[in-house]
Design an enzyme around this catalytic site. Sequence first.
Site, PDB file in Angstrom:
ATOM      1  CE  LYS A  24      -3.366   4.739   4.701  1.00 44.29           C
ATOM      2  NZ  LYS A  24      -2.560   4.201   3.650  1.00 44.29           N
ATOM      3  CB  CYS A  65      13.035 -36.553   6.187  1.00 43.07           C
ATOM      4  SG  CYS A  65      13.711 -34.949   6.635  1.00 43.07           S
ATOM      5  CG  ASP A  69      -1.932  -1.046   1.191  1.00 42.46           C
ATOM      6  OD1 ASP A  69      -2.728  -1.124   2.119  1.00 42.46           O
ATOM      7  OD2 ASP A  69      -1.936  -1.813   0.209  1.00 42.46           O
ATOM      8  CB  CYS A 128      12.106 -33.725   2.317  1.00 37.86           C
ATOM      9  SG  CYS A 128      13.012 -35.221   2.735  1.00 37.86           S
ATOM     10  CB  CYS A 164      15.999 -33.192   2.390  1.00 38.15           C
ATOM     11  SG  CYS A 164      15.521 -32.764   4.076  1.00 38.15           S
ATOM     12  CB  SER A 211     -10.640   6.033  -1.351  1.00 37.11           C
ATOM     13  OG  SER A 211     -10.251   6.835  -2.430  1.00 37.11           O
ATOM     14  CG  LEU A 212     -10.953   8.236   3.820  1.00 37.80           C
ATOM     15  CD1 LEU A 212     -10.647   7.570   5.152  1.00 37.80           C
ATOM     16  CD2 LEU A 212     -11.812   9.469   4.023  1.00 37.80           C
ATOM     17  CB  CYS A 253      17.172 -36.613   5.712  1.00 36.79           C
ATOM     18  SG  CYS A 253      16.113 -36.456   4.261  1.00 36.79           S
ATOM     19  CG  ASP A 269      -5.176  -3.092   6.303  1.00 38.46           C
ATOM     20  OD1 ASP A 269      -5.733  -2.719   5.256  1.00 38.46           O
ATOM     21  OD2 ASP A 269      -4.001  -3.494   6.348  1.00 38.46           O
ATOM     22  CD  GLU A 314     -15.267   6.708  12.415  1.00 40.07           C
ATOM     23  OE1 GLU A 314     -15.083   5.862  11.512  1.00 40.07           O
ATOM     24  OE2 GLU A 314     -16.165   7.559  12.383  1.00 40.07           O
ATOM     25  CE  LYS A 360      -7.620   4.202   5.434  1.00 37.00           C
ATOM     26  NZ  LYS A 360      -7.272   2.915   4.844  1.00 37.00           N
ATOM     27  CD  GLU A 412     -12.217  -1.513   5.454  1.00 36.08           C
ATOM     28  OE1 GLU A 412     -13.120  -0.744   5.049  1.00 36.08           O
ATOM     29  OE2 GLU A 412     -11.139  -1.645   4.862  1.00 36.08           O
ATOM     30  CE1 TYR A 434     -16.438   3.263   6.236  1.00 38.97           C
ATOM     31  CE2 TYR A 434     -15.359   1.439   7.347  1.00 38.97           C
ATOM     32  CZ  TYR A 434     -15.678   2.108   6.185  1.00 38.97           C
ATOM     33  OH  TYR A 434     -15.257   1.619   4.988  1.00 38.97           O
ATOM     34  CD  GLN A 494       6.474  -1.245  -3.131  1.00 43.29           C
ATOM     35  OE1 GLN A 494       5.816  -2.208  -2.788  1.00 43.29           O
ATOM     36  NE2 GLN A 494       7.490  -1.346  -3.956  1.00 43.29           N
ATOM     37  CE1 TYR A 495      -3.528   3.172  -5.060  1.00 34.47           C
ATOM     38  CE2 TYR A 495      -2.782   1.723  -6.819  1.00 34.47           C
ATOM     39  CZ  TYR A 495      -3.703   2.614  -6.323  1.00 34.47           C
ATOM     40  OH  TYR A 495      -4.780   2.966  -7.082  1.00 34.47           O
ATOM     41  CG  ASP A 496      -1.196   4.944  -0.091  1.00 32.19           C
ATOM     42  OD1 ASP A 496      -2.122   4.725  -0.899  1.00 32.19           O
ATOM     43  OD2 ASP A 496      -1.250   4.643   1.116  1.00 32.19           O
ATOM     44  NE  ARG A 534     -13.581   2.354  -2.457  1.00 29.82           N
ATOM     45  CZ  ARG A 534     -12.532   2.538  -3.237  1.00 29.82           C
ATOM     46  NH1 ARG A 534     -11.821   1.519  -3.653  1.00 29.82           N
ATOM     47  NH2 ARG A 534     -12.189   3.765  -3.598  1.00 29.82           N
TER      48      ARG A 534
HETATM   49  S1  IVH Z   1     -14.682   6.482   5.962  1.00 26.53           S
HETATM   50  C1  IVH Z   1     -15.700   8.925   2.086  1.00 26.53           C
HETATM   51  N1  IVH Z   1     -13.914   5.206   8.138  1.00 26.53           N
HETATM   52  O1  IVH Z   1     -10.510   3.122   4.306  1.00 26.53           O
HETATM   53  C2  IVH Z   1     -15.037   8.297   3.276  1.00 26.53           C
HETATM   54  N2  IVH Z   1     -13.145   4.394   6.042  1.00 26.53           N
HETATM   55  O2  IVH Z   1      -9.405   5.053   1.957  1.00 26.53           O
HETATM   56  C3  IVH Z   1     -15.285   6.847   3.359  1.00 26.53           C
HETATM   57  N3  IVH Z   1     -11.748   2.404   6.174  1.00 26.53           N
HETATM   58  O3  IVH Z   1     -12.513   2.645   1.494  1.00 26.53           O
HETATM   59  C4  IVH Z   1     -14.407   6.110   4.267  1.00 26.53           C
HETATM   60  N4  IVH Z   1     -11.823   2.175   8.370  1.00 26.53           N
HETATM   61  O4  IVH Z   1     -12.460   0.839   3.220  1.00 26.53           O
HETATM   62  C5  IVH Z   1     -13.832   5.267   6.797  1.00 26.53           C
HETATM   63  N5  IVH Z   1     -13.354   4.157  10.133  1.00 26.53           N
HETATM   64  C6  IVH Z   1     -13.287   4.211   8.800  1.00 26.53           C
HETATM   65  C7  IVH Z   1     -12.545   3.274   8.037  1.00 26.53           C
HETATM   66  C8  IVH Z   1     -12.496   3.407   6.657  1.00 26.53           C
HETATM   67  C9  IVH Z   1     -11.359   1.669   7.237  1.00 26.53           C
HETATM   68  C10 IVH Z   1     -11.365   2.134   4.786  1.00 26.53           C
HETATM   69  C11 IVH Z   1     -12.523   2.099   3.829  1.00 26.53           C
HETATM   70  C12 IVH Z   1     -12.248   3.122   2.778  1.00 26.53           C
HETATM   71  C13 IVH Z   1     -10.799   3.394   2.959  1.00 26.53           C
HETATM   72  C14 IVH Z   1     -10.540   4.855   2.679  1.00 26.53           C
END
Ligand code: IVH
Length: 679
Positions: free
Chosen positions: A310, A427, A34, A422, A404, A83-84, A407, A118, A114, A116, A173, A225, A36-38, A137
């Site tokens: 994060k 063994c 994640d 093996c 192996c 997403s956020l 052995c 995973d 809250e 987050k 989630e 959430y 790397q992606y971000d 999603r």
């Molecule tokens: S709120 C428009 N609250 O994180 C905002 N998301 O990158 C909607 N996630 O796709 C997300 N815990 O899968 C929210 N307490 C939380 C969360 C949460 C995990 C995930 C969710 C979302 C991703 C946001």
Amino acid sequence: MPTADIQRRVAELRAAIEKANYEYHVLDAPVISDEQYDGMLRELLGLEEAHPELVTPESPTQRVGAPPSERFKPVEHSRPMLSLGNAFDPDELRAFDQRVRKALGRDRVDYTCELKIDGLAVNLTYVDGKFTQGATRGDGLTGEEITANLRTIRSVPLTLLEAVPGRVDVRGEVYLPVSAFEATNRERAERGEPLFANPRNAAAGAARQIDPRKTAERDLSIYVYSAAGLDVGTQHGLLDRLKDLGLRVNPKWRLVHGIDEVLEYAEERRAEREELGYGVDGVVVKVDRFDDQERLGFVARNPRWAIAYKFPAEQATTTVEEIKVYVGRTGVLTPVAWLAPVQVGGTTVKRATLHNLDEVRRLDVRVGDLVLIQRAGDVIPEVVRAEHDARTAALPEWDMPARCPECEGPVEHREGEVAYRCANPSCPAKQGQRLGHFVSRGAMDIEGAGWAVLSQLQDRGLVSDPADLFSLTVADILSLDRYAEKSATNLYERVQAAKERPLGRILYALGIPHVGGTTSEDLADWLVGELGPTADLRSVFDRLRAATPEDLEGIEGIGPVVAGTIAEWFADPEEQAFLDKLVEAGVRPIMPERRVAPPQSPFKGKSVVFTGTLERRSREDAEDLVRRLGGKPAASVSKKTDLVVAGPGAGTKLEKAKQLGIEVIDEDAFDRLLGSPPD
Ligand code: IVH
């Protein structure tokens, strides 16, 4: 005009992000982390911001995700699942707060914070309080319909505690607890299947099974959430309301005043991260008032009123000093990187698993490489990537040994399998692991037969396969280090007592590849049906030897691969000799009761909830009894509950049962229903 270099970089990033999207969303097999992606997405967003003329409709910044796989029916979300944006340090978080305050024209803003979680984001649709549809999603606009799978998750209520009229879309989630994730990977390693890189992938894999029964076998859970369709004005009010409706809300949320308190909250959560038992990759900070949220609106794919802060990834860079191979119970060879010791998240890491040869090739890790390693929760550290650019000399490619390491036996690799094994049945490493498995708690449960004892027994030639344990004498045990008359007699007696065990455990103890605890119980249930309640071990083994893969496939819960392995295992002459030894040693199975419910069962089809303390049995045993009699034990009381069994100390569940007018009985009455009066 951007330079050619910038244009090239933008194209590179887009291609890499699109590939990662495909691997993640379509194939369910993400390759990059994640982080790397971000990182790539942030870099691309930055470049596009500086050079808006480069933005095209096809850029991954212009859409929410990737197309859903075609295996499930598409579902259009009532409103997009967005997403956020991320903040990685306090400055970025303060900048978010500043933007929010400026836009709202206020000095201080209240935020609901809250965890987050995973996992896998899902949408649950309730109509008039009933769960009607569940979806992933997907690309944010269209997801996949996984209603049947979500129904198997116990924390997804099928009916809300209040029949809210109309449609309510709840978001949350789905996740796998770290312990369940580790168990899943252990089983996969034993079967030579590729491992899940983290709990999130394992949760996604489980939730998107074509066969919902497979989903049900996992310990998936959910935290919700957000929701649309409920009449509340704030995020904290919404969380309370969701909880009151019987939905699972993570209790760690907090309403805070101003950004300093947000930072405090985040620090507290980070400190306890490892103890939570489920994967959390940060905290989510949301402007509390919904009217404020509306004013703030969205930018591109993210709301302006929320941000993910994060946690730092538990990663470090170190050098691979050696790659060693471990031999498991079923002979599977696992490559493990031995590292220059390094501190990661407060502990010293010296080893990281490389899982299998495919993984070594994918990462292209070689001895001498600088590698990025990662810990996630209590999970065994793993290698994320090798820093190929840091190589100063040519390093030889690593390969599985042909023999192996324990052995010198031949190593075999079957077509189509990831695992190398093996092939030597005797063994010592394999036998040692096998002995350890045989005596373990879920198997024959021989207390005191620890690793030190077993390896001495092996070294002295007193035990080579597990059946030999039963012919040990007190004198044999006395010959081991640190044993005296009394302790030797004790161990001898415990070994003898272990001759009588429930059939399911005996089958599990055999160490048949692919046969874990659940499959063993399925086999035991089938065998008692075939042979009756008084069968002995010889007739059990004879029946299994005679079983064809087709017979075995007919057993509920057993698929073709497992059926094939079981048949092959029982046909193996070496294993047959081992089975004969167990029979001759006098091992006796306690046959289980058949699971089918007798027609007159008072529990048939009934949903039963236990609460308070039971005095004559554990909660698990009581639930098991109900299950065997065709009933459905449930964790919480709802309108669907038929019966509540309440013991001393019963609290809210009892209250609720009374409110809903559900029948409540005590343990004595439960015993009477079982047909066994209390003694
Ligand atoms: S709120 C428009 N609250 O994180 C905002 N998301 O990158 C909607 N996630 O796709 C997300 N815990 O899968 C929210 N307490 C939380 C969360 C949460 C995990 C995930 C969710 C979302 C991703 C946001």
